[in-house]
Design an enzyme around this catalytic site. Structure first.
Site, PDB file in Angstrom:
ATOM      1  N   ASP A  90      52.545  10.997  10.501  1.00 45.12           N
ATOM      2  CA  ASP A  90      52.177   9.586  10.517  1.00 45.12           C
ATOM      3  C   ASP A  90      52.315   9.000   9.103  1.00 45.12           C
ATOM      4  OD1 ASP A  90      51.278   7.198  11.397  1.00 45.12           O
ATOM      5  OD2 ASP A  90      49.254   7.837  11.884  1.00 45.12           O
TER       6      ASP A  90
ATOM      7  N   TYR B  15      44.851  14.329  15.963  1.00 40.05           N
ATOM      8  CA  TYR B  15      45.181  13.176  16.786  1.00 40.05           C
ATOM      9  C   TYR B  15      44.923  13.395  18.268  1.00 40.05           C
ATOM     10  CZ  TYR B  15      47.483   9.801  13.749  1.00 40.05           C
ATOM     11  OH  TYR B  15      47.749   8.839  12.844  1.00 40.05           O
TER      12      TYR B  15
END
Ligand code: NAD
Length: 395
Positions: free
Chosen positions: A280, A137
């Site tokens: 996530d 990310y």
């Protein structure tokens, strides 16, 4: 109780943001006013980000917004739009990284009356600590066919003698940085939270079986940290952290097995520490078990500087924006986390009780109503009607 007056910055958000943000502000003010004989003063000041910022300043994340959040240290935000695959970085990720908000904290619990796809949703009671600044990310990636991707692939193949890039001529490339410093501060936050809130299991969730040095590193650094900083000890093949009221079990689970286990035996887990991408997926899967992202709250926190940005975990919900149909609970419950973080526990408790009362009475917004089988026991409310009932139930 914190008796200090509190200044809270807020970002209204895109899509359903303008419909749910005023509900959150009213709920927090109402909770504080009704919970104390001499309530601290709550001041909300708007800062700009997303579509509204672009319209008013032609920048989607103005420098002034970052500066004010750094100065005040406490903010709450509605959802922000992120265009997919257009080379534009997510504003949420940019906020987390520029303020170094390394913990994404997501409590997941069940409220009676909420429709759930699992048999025993009441067994789900976890707090996820997702690392927020590293991993795949971090946004270090280059598109297929770009000069940068070719350059990195050439370096890997020629200098590092990598021979496992299956389609070297056309691959896009992404980089996954994971450090001992980044992993330790995240896992430290999770263990401290378990100690503070008397939770008895901390689980390190990882894919170290495949990604040995990044995800495997995270796992090893976690156990090392527990030994070095928390005087953890081994007993009967398990690791425990000394704590008052019963020691904390520190264990680990591979992410794919974890995603099965949260369906099969969720009561085995309490505090979860994991890397960014795993976190996530896990957060949304857990949210689905207890009623979906419409009611799942979240926070981005740097526990070292104290800076915190609380947020609705769902997106801008373009399909229902402007229809007075959004569920404001994700943002209201994020506000509840904010109050607790600021030491206003009684006000936070009064919000939880109001949410419990409202949902138990079958008063729900359309997202939850559409999933309730026995429609006679529920009432489908607009955002504004739901807000009125909730506010009445506070205090
Ligand atoms: P989304 O969360 O916006 O919507 C997914 C589904 O959930 C939709 O059916 C929507 O109607 C429903 N939903 C979401 N919030 C709801 C609420 N409060 N009440 C009732 N129903 C709700 O996800 P998406 O469609 O994948 O993303 C849309 C946009 O939002 C994208 O630009 C994405 O990047 C952005 N996004 C932002 C955040 C954030 O700001 N934290 C998070 C996720 C997605």
């Amino acid at each position: 109780m914190n008796t200090q007056d509190l200044k809270i910055l807020y970002i209204e958000g895109d899509g359903v943001g303008p419909e749910i943000t005023p509900v959150m502000i009213s709920a927090l003010k109402c909770a504080v006013e009704r919970s104390y004989s001499k309530p601290p003063k709550l001041t909300f000041e708007e800062v700009l980000a997303g579509g509204k910022a672009e319209r008013l300043t032609s920048e989607s994340l103005p420098e002034e917004t970052l500066r004010k959040i750094k100065e005040t240290g406490l903010a709450i935000k509605g959802p922000l739009m992120t265009p997919v695959g257009k080379g534009k970085r997510s504003l949420n990720v940019a906020l987390r990284q520029s303020l170094d908000l390394y913990v994404c904290q997501r409590p997941v619990r069940y409220f009676a009356g909420v429709p759930s796809p699992v048999k025993r949703p009441e067994d789900v009671d976890m707090v996820v600590f997702r690392e927020n600044t590293e991993d795949i990310y971090a946004g270090i990636e280059w598109p297929s066919g770009s000069a940068e991707a070719k350059h990195v692939i050439d370096f890997l193949c020629n200098e590092m003698k990598v021979d496992r890039i299956r389609f070297a001529d056309t691959s896009a490339i992404g980089i996954k940085p994971v450090s001992p410093d980044g992993s330790r501060r995240l896992i430290r936050a999770a263990i401290d939270y378990a100690l503070r809130t008397n939770r008895k299991v901390v689980t390190l969730v990882h894919k170290g079986n495949i990604m040995k040095f990044t995800e495997g590193g995270f796992l090893n650094w976690g156990y090392e940290l527990a030994m070095q900083e928390y005087r953890a000890y081994r007993k009967d093949g398990k690791v425990y952290i000394p704590a008052s009221g019963g020691d904390i079990l520190l264990n680990d689970c591979i992410c794919d097995a974890f995603l099965q286990n949260i369906l099969l035996k969720p009561s085995d887990y309490s505090v979860v520490a994991t890397l960014n991408l795993n976190g996530d997926y896990i957060s949304d899967a857990l949210a689905a078990e207890v009623g979906g992202i419409g009611i799942a709250p979240g926070a981005n926190i740097n526990y070292e500087t104290g800076m915190a940005v609380f947020e609705a975990t769902h997106g801008v919900a373009p399909d229902i924006a402007g229809k007075n149909a959004a569920n404001p609970l994700s943002l209201v419950l994020s506000g509840e986390m904010l109050l607790r973080y600021a030491g206003l526990d009684e006000a936070a408790d009064s919000i939880i009780r109001a949410v419990e009362t409202t949902l138990k009475a079958g008063k729900v917004t359309r997202d939850l109503y559409s999933l309730i089988e026995d429609k006679e026991k529920a009432e489908c409310l607009s955002t504004s009607d739901f807000a009125s009932v909730l506010l009445k139930n506070i205090g």
